[in-house]
Design an enzyme around this catalytic site. Structure first.
Site, short mmCIF file in Angstrom:
data_model
loop_
_atom_site.label_atom_id
_atom_site.label_comp_id
_atom_site.label_asym_id
_atom_site.label_seq_id
_atom_site.Cartn_x
_atom_site.Cartn_y
_atom_site.Cartn_z
N LYS A 22 -30.73 32.11 -50.36
CA LYS A 22 -30.91 32.76 -49.04
C LYS A 22 -31.35 34.21 -49.23
CE LYS A 22 -27.17 34.47 -46.80
NZ LYS A 22 -27.38 35.90 -46.49
N ASN A 23 -30.65 34.91 -50.13
CA ASN A 23 -30.90 36.35 -50.23
C ASN A 23 -32.22 36.71 -50.90
OD1 ASN A 23 -28.59 36.83 -48.87
ND2 ASN A 23 -27.42 37.65 -50.59
N ARG A 93 -28.39 41.62 -40.14
CA ARG A 93 -28.70 42.95 -40.67
C ARG A 93 -29.94 42.95 -41.56
NH1 ARG A 93 -25.65 46.87 -40.68
NH2 ARG A 93 -26.47 47.45 -42.70
N CYS A 117 -20.87 45.54 -39.27
CA CYS A 117 -20.64 44.14 -39.60
C CYS A 117 -19.17 43.93 -39.84
CB CYS A 117 -21.46 43.72 -40.81
SG CYS A 117 -20.74 44.22 -42.34
N ARG A 122 -22.16 49.42 -42.60
CA ARG A 122 -23.17 49.17 -43.63
C ARG A 122 -24.39 50.01 -43.27
NH1 ARG A 122 -23.28 42.77 -44.62
NH2 ARG A 122 -24.74 43.30 -46.27
N PRO A 123 -24.44 51.24 -43.78
CA PRO A 123 -25.50 52.15 -43.38
C PRO A 123 -26.88 51.73 -43.89
CG PRO A 123 -24.15 53.11 -45.12
CD PRO A 123 -23.52 51.82 -44.75
N ILE A 124 -27.93 52.31 -43.31
CA ILE A 124 -29.29 52.02 -43.77
C ILE A 124 -29.99 53.32 -44.19
CG2 ILE A 124 -29.67 49.86 -42.53
CD1 ILE A 124 -31.29 51.78 -40.54
N ASP A 125 -29.17 54.37 -44.43
CA ASP A 125 -29.76 55.67 -44.78
C ASP A 125 -30.68 55.60 -45.99
OD1 ASP A 125 -27.27 55.05 -46.03
OD2 ASP A 125 -27.22 57.05 -46.90
N LEU A 126 -30.35 54.75 -46.96
CA LEU A 126 -31.18 54.70 -48.18
C LEU A 126 -32.54 54.04 -47.91
CD1 LEU A 126 -28.42 53.76 -50.77
CD2 LEU A 126 -29.33 56.02 -50.22
N ASP A 307 -20.37 39.05 -53.43
CA ASP A 307 -20.48 37.82 -52.63
C ASP A 307 -19.66 36.66 -53.20
OD1 ASP A 307 -22.06 39.11 -50.84
OD2 ASP A 307 -23.95 38.16 -51.43
N ARG A 399 -24.55 30.09 -41.90
CA ARG A 399 -25.57 31.13 -42.14
C ARG A 399 -26.05 31.08 -43.59
NH1 ARG A 399 -23.38 36.50 -41.73
NH2 ARG A 399 -25.32 36.79 -42.82
C1 UD1 Z 1 -27.19 42.46 -50.10
C2 UD1 Z 1 -26.86 41.02 -49.81
C3 UD1 Z 1 -25.37 40.85 -49.60
C4 UD1 Z 1 -24.58 41.45 -50.76
C5 UD1 Z 1 -25.02 42.90 -51.03
C6 UD1 Z 1 -24.39 43.48 -52.28
C7 UD1 Z 1 -28.84 40.22 -48.69
C8 UD1 Z 1 -29.44 39.73 -47.42
N1 UD1 Z 1 -27.56 40.60 -48.63
O1 UD1 Z 1 -26.83 43.19 -48.92
O2 UD1 Z 1 -25.10 39.45 -49.49
O3 UD1 Z 1 -23.21 41.44 -50.44
O4 UD1 Z 1 -26.45 42.93 -51.22
O5 UD1 Z 1 -24.71 42.72 -53.39
O6 UD1 Z 1 -29.46 40.22 -49.73
N2 UD1 Z 1 -25.62 51.29 -48.75
C9 UD1 Z 1 -25.73 52.56 -48.24
N3 UD1 Z 1 -26.88 52.91 -47.60
C10 UD1 Z 1 -27.91 52.05 -47.43
C11 UD1 Z 1 -27.80 50.75 -47.95
C12 UD1 Z 1 -26.63 50.39 -48.60
O7 UD1 Z 1 -24.81 53.37 -48.36
O8 UD1 Z 1 -28.93 52.43 -46.84
C13 UD1 Z 1 -24.39 50.89 -49.45
C14 UD1 Z 1 -23.65 49.73 -48.80
O9 UD1 Z 1 -22.78 50.17 -47.76
C15 UD1 Z 1 -22.91 49.13 -49.96
C16 UD1 Z 1 -23.87 49.35 -51.14
O10 UD1 Z 1 -24.78 50.36 -50.71
O11 UD1 Z 1 -21.72 49.84 -50.21
C17 UD1 Z 1 -24.66 48.13 -51.56
O12 UD1 Z 1 -25.27 47.55 -50.41
P1 UD1 Z 1 -26.64 46.78 -50.49
O13 UD1 Z 1 -26.91 46.38 -51.90
O14 UD1 Z 1 -27.70 47.57 -49.80
O15 UD1 Z 1 -26.35 45.49 -49.63
P2 UD1 Z 1 -27.38 44.68 -48.73
O16 UD1 Z 1 -28.74 44.78 -49.28
O17 UD1 Z 1 -27.14 45.02 -47.29
#
Ligand code: UD1
Length: 424
Positions: A22-23, A93, A117, A122-126, A307, A399
């Site tokens: 899926k991912n 997300r 969630c 779960r921020p998207i700042d990065l 996961d 899902r």
């Molecule tokens: C993906 C997987 C999810 C898995 C996660 C970690 C998908 C669709 N989902 O989620 O199943 O649990 O990887 O292996 O592939 N973070 C920030 N800012 C950002 C983005 C992330 O601070 O902009 C933090 C998150 O809160 C978390 C860490 O970075 O603590 C890792 O998250 P991330 O690897 O981005 O997870 P996803 O890509 O959302």
């Protein structure tokens, strides 16, 4: 709504084939937005609710999609709309994955902010930081991200991630492949799903180097074209099926996998006393008489995946002694614990660590799914709980697990799906 009704106590045995990941499907499907040149044929795409939701988003943007027998055909030639609305983004997300490719191809994108969630913010700042580095101007107003590439085209840059993020690395990659000049990504996520996305992008004509490492170098190209691609297997689904074998005292072979991608998980199964044998594309796990407690820390790949954390906690309720399971990625991802305790487990939460006291005899009752992997842990517990376990709200499980009850049934589990009314 659907629920799963499980009669515990059956020892699982036999073999089963893992579904497509899926991912990795999600970013690959998003990446088709990068070119209107031809029709993509994507093989081994799992038939899952998340894939349907993401396809709806693509269709809304103007893509043409067809899905049959785990193969998806996509043409994004007619995509003109660059707005991903809240109504679709809020469902998943991972919708944020459309930001990078749309910005790269059209020079502009408008994407609703995804909400929180079930396991914390779960921020998207990065993701946004990466787009800005590549020359995008970003404003956030009324819940929407408006991104515009200065001069209509992104420019290569150095992006250094302060923490490893799968999603932000994927988005940065998809944006950078059409950017002018060279982009380097430091501290890139190296999960197999990112490696697969990189291979897919290169098959489309991109020039990504350092694939499978934390340092990626992307040489921007002018055009990309559609391609046919075979998706990888779902390592989390495979790990969950192996955990089902281990928790029931069974012996199961999971086919269609790349054992290397499951290395950290297999290592822990061995520490727990299981016998594990691998071939080029299969893993066979045989459970011991008594499971040994293990300490596990979930961290970015190649470490143990977050996961698999919930499923591991379920497994350790049956180990003789105390296990510590720490999640360094999502510190609050423990919604499954109160439900596992309702089944008779004895698990304490200490900050981002679960302390599991075993072995416990579990006994069946009604439990509630709260998120995807939490649901999987409840199904595992139900497989060994005495009597009947009903896992409610299985839409969470649907899902991410393709035909899970059919797979478990084929291994000898007594599990069936039934409909129910939420407040019956
Ligand atoms: C993906 C997987 C999810 C898995 C996660 C970690 C998908 C669709 N989902 O989620 O199943 O649990 O990887 O292996 O592939 N973070 C920030 N800012 C950002 C983005 C992330 O601070 O902009 C933090 C998150 O809160 C978390 C860490 O970075 O603590 C890792 O998250 P991330 O690897 O981005 O997870 P996803 O890509 O959302």
């Amino acid at each position: 709504m659907d629920k799963l009704v499980i009669q515990g106590g059956r020892r699982l045995s036999g073999s089963v084939t893992a579904s497509g990941s899926k991912n990795s499907s999600l970013p690959i499907i998003a990446a088709t937005l990068l070119t209107g040149n031809g029709t993509f044929v994507l093989n081994n795409i799992p038939d899952l609710q998340d894939i349907k939701t993401f396809t709806q988003l693509l269709n809304h943007l103007g893509a043409e999609t067809r899905f049959a027998g785990n193969t998806m055909e996509i043409s994004t030639s007619n995509v003109k709309n660059v707005q991903a609305p809240y109504e679709l983004v809020k469902k998943m997300r991972a919708s944020i994955y459309v930001l990078g490719p749309m910005l790269a191809r059209f020079g502009t994108a408008r994407v609703s902010l995804p909400g929180g969630c079930a396991f914390g913010p779960r921020p998207i700042d990065l993701h946004l930081m990466a787009m800005e580095k590549l020359g995008a101007k970003i404003t956030i107003e009324t819940g929407y991200i408006d991104a515009t590439a200065e001069g209509g085209k992104l420019r290569g840059a150095h992006i250094d991630f302060p923490i490893s993020s799968v999603g932000a690395t994927g988005n940065a990659l998809m944006a950078a492949v059409l950017a002018e000049g060279t982009t380097t990504i430091g501290n890139a996520a190296m999960e197999p799903e990112i490696e697969t996305l990189s291979l897919f992008l290169n098959a489309m004509g991109a020039d990504i180097r350092g694939i499978g490492t934390t340092e990626l170098e992307i040489h921007g190209v002018d055009t990309l074209k559609a391609t046919e691609f075979d998706n990888i297997f779902d390592r989390i689904e495979a790990g969950t099926l192996l955990a089902a074998a281990a928790i029931t005292g069974g012996e199961v072979t999971v086919n269609g996998v790349i054992p290397e991608q499951l290395k950290s998980v297999l290592k822990k199964f061995v520490q727990a006393g299981c016998s594990v044998q691998t071939t080029g594309n299969s893993v066979t796990l045989k459970s011991p008489e008594t499971l040994i407690p293990t300490d596990v820390t979930a961290k970015p790949y190649p470490s143990f995946p977050t996961d698999m954390q919930a499923q591991w906690i379920a497994l350790m309720t049956r180990a003789k002694g105390t296990s510590h399971i720490t999640d360094k990625i999502y510190h609050e991802r423990f919604n499954h614990i109160p439900e596992l305790n309702r089944l008779g487990a004895h698990i304490e939460i200490r900050k981002n660590q679960a302390v599991v006291h075993g072995p416990r005899s579990l006994s069946g009752t009604k439990v509630m799914s709260t998120d995807l992997r939490a649901s999987a842990s409840l199904v595992l517990a139900g497989l060994v709980a005495e009597g009947t376990t009903e896992v409610l709200r299985v839409y969470h499980l649907d899902r991410g697990y393709e035909k899970i009850e059919a797979k478990l049934q084929s291994l000898g589990a007594d599990i069936r799906r039934e409909q129910y009314k939420e407040f019956e």
